[in-house]
Design an enzyme around this catalytic site. Structure first.
Site, PDB file in Angstrom:
ATOM      1  N   ASP A 276       1.410  -7.085 -10.517  1.00  0.00           N
ATOM      2  CA  ASP A 276       0.399  -6.729 -11.510  1.00  0.00           C
ATOM      3  C   ASP A 276      -0.090  -5.307 -11.247  1.00  0.00           C
ATOM      4  OD1 ASP A 276      -1.441  -6.896 -13.521  1.00  0.00           O
ATOM      5  OD2 ASP A 276      -2.843  -8.185 -12.444  1.00  0.00           O
TER       6      ASP A 276
ATOM      7  N   ASP B 173       0.842  -1.204   0.000  1.00  0.00           N
ATOM      8  CA  ASP B 173       0.000   0.000   0.000  1.00  0.00           C
ATOM      9  C   ASP B 173       0.876   1.251   0.000  1.00  0.00           C
ATOM     10  OD1 ASP B 173       0.667  -1.030   2.522  1.00  0.00           O
ATOM     11  OD2 ASP B 173      -0.984  -0.043   3.542  1.00  0.00           O
TER      12      ASP B 173
HETATM   13 MG   LIG Z   1      -2.180  -6.022 -15.245  1.00  0.00          MG
HETATM   14 MG   LIG Z   2      -2.761   0.939   4.116  1.00  0.00          MG
END
Ligand SMILES: [Mg+2]
Ligand SMILES: [Mg+2]
Lengths: 355, 355
Positions: free
Chosen positions: B245, B221
């Site tokens: 990805d 994140d």
């Molecule tokens: Mg992708």
């Molecule tokens: Mg977070």
């Protein structure tokens, strides 16, 4: 109004920013004749150090008998970087969300006019952005069964979702969209994941009960791209736990600083309010932590109890502090001497004396 | 050099962009006296339509006896939006990667000088960015056991990783870093996921064999945020399948267009080269698809066989086309009439006649 508010400052910069939010709430209570009672309890690394438990029973009990919870931040590198640690600070937050049934995390993302130039994104890209992210918070891979083989050479995490878990947050998202721009975007990976296909199926069904809301779909990898290319396309984003974690932290750069972003975690019974930033231990006790996210979390708390004028006054105070550059160094390019409590003091004063 | 190249154009814009790459390769073969043999086979939605199989046996056989594979793109909305579909185009690509043991996806991310202004990110943020993303490609949740309950109300996906899967790509990443800026950043979610903690443990061990490379860690994140805030901080990024990805598609905006980004998928025996963009079905057969990613994939193919002068000539041709605005509308703000094959023709001509 009488409100019992549990204060869980947590780790790193958590305590200092939460203190500023309390100052704002006390000023509100005094000006609007409310009776707010604050009770503090340990959570996170600080709770592990003191009680060997990231979420002590006493803390959980306090939360359960409170009307709302104001949460600081959690996490300490001494646990994060130790793969052998048995007890982890984050478990405190995860368990709290689970125990209180806080299944929906709501994160508003707005581009503040006075901060448009501070974003790494170009002004014309972010101007006018107004997103509300609904992230499922108690399911998915963060809570799935974890496994490590005996020799330590294989590990797994299970991502699971049930229809009920999807339905309840989907309803919240569609209701929110009805009061906003009537659009819900489901972020998933339905071309690969079975759980995502369940999300798509259930959310499509729920959507039929909200005929004036448009539903569209975006794969999470594409969403991560679209959030930068054209964030204005989004109104309400609905997504599962881990995708929401990634996408909402990414979206946080739109506003120019993660130090500004508040969030609410709600369930059917309890509600918790917290900044989206982490414990940022490098900045702790230096007076440089931005308290605005915590203060805006307090505003979300007030809104939750329909104290809309009170919440609005806090938001006004925040906007004023931004305009006058009474902000911490992370977003202040004019003076770098404004401290965490300077900002809190200004907002407190403004509440007593709005002008 | 004699090379048997399998051509898998796939769906949407796949065939038209791949055709331009073939034109470039044919020109290279002619100018440098190589013997390239191209054989085409079906994959993806087009293969489902024709053979009810996203990766027909014949296609797989062709790939296994070829020296390299040039891949187009895969995916069709008629399957994506149908949660009941039993066969999915993406299965073709996933199975191909698995069958050929293509465990590492390598994606260079560069900010092209002539395109700096086209990025949604500010110039000073992206200028000088040069990242190589090493994404694990055959493990993790995309390949884990999938399950849906009989009543259809519960679904799960399993994310699993073994030490071997992590070790082999970690070595590739560290070797790459040794030839670059000597830094590897592992992107994971080690504060929550068991698989991430295994990644961290194994990668730390591998790192000890590369004492002149620095290893650091970033939660996914946070990485999604840092990629926008300060992409220049990255050299080699190493990460698991799904995180890779998301992060690499996000990173694709740095260059100003996803239509420019090539990738290689390599294993111990086979190697496949493909644009990172998808099948973009809305753009198919309109002459507006940007062929540069596919053409640069062909350049990566040549580099893989140590044909460095040949690869460099293609890259020169591409840079020239960017400079002269002989580019498709997605990155062309001067003229919007340049077609996919116009770009291919220019690059072909340039190879025959570099100037
Ligand atoms: Mg992708
Ligand atoms: Mg977070």
């Amino acid at each position: 109004m009488k409100l019992n508010i549990a204060i869980l400052p947590g780790d790193g910069i958590g305590p200092e920013v939460t203190n500023q939010a309390i100052k704002a709430l006390k000023a509100i209570a005094s000006e609007f004749n409310h009776n707010f009672k604050f009770t503090t309890a340990d959570v996170g690394a600080v709770a592990i150090d003191k009680h060997n438990d990231a979420l002590p029973e006493k803390t959980l009990e306090l939360c359960k008998k409170s009307d709302a919870i104001l949460f600081g931040a959690i996490g300490d590198p001494k646990y994060d970087n130790d793969p052998s640690a048995k007890v982890r600070p984050e478990q405190g937050l995860l368990k709290l969300r689970k125990e209180l049934g806080l299944y929906a995390n709501i994160r508003p993302v707005k581009a503040y006019k006075t901060l448009l130039d501070k974003s790494p994104l170009k002004k014309h890209i972010i101007q006018g952005t107004d997103i509300s992210i609904y992230r499922e918070l108690t399911g998915g891979i963060y809570f799935g069964e974890k496994h490590t083989s005996e020799d330590g050479d294989y590990a797994s995490d299970l991502c699971g979702y049930s229809r009920e878990e999807i339905e309840r947050i989907a309803h919240l998202a569609f209701v929110a969209a009805e009061n906003r721009s009537h659009k819900v975007t489901l972020v998933d990976k339905a071309n690969v994941l079975e759980t995502s296909r369940l999300w798509r199926r259930v959310v499509k069904e729920v959507a039929q009960q909200y005929p004036d809301v448009t539903l569209d779909f975006l794969f999470v990898d594409n969403a991560a791209m679209q959030m930068i290319l054209n964030p204005k396309q989004f109104d309400v984003i609905l997504t599962e736990n881990m995708f929401g974690d990634i996408i909402s932290d990414e979206a946080s750069v739109i506003g120019g600083s993660i130090g500004l972003l508040a969030s609410a975690s709600v369930g059917d019974k309890y509600a918790m309010f917290e900044p989206i930033h982490g414990s940022y231990p490098q900045a702790a006790n230096k007076g440089i932590a931005n308290p605005i996210a915590s203060i805006l979390s307090a505003a979300m708390l007030l809104s939750h109890f329909e104290l809309h004028n009170e919440a609005e006054l806090i938001r006004l105070a925040v906007e004023k502090s931004l305009k006058l550059n009474i902000t911490t160094p992370d977003i202040n390019s004019v003076v770098n001497t404004v401290t965490t409590s300077n900002v809190g003091d200004f907002i407190e004063d403004f509440i007593y004396n709005p002008k």
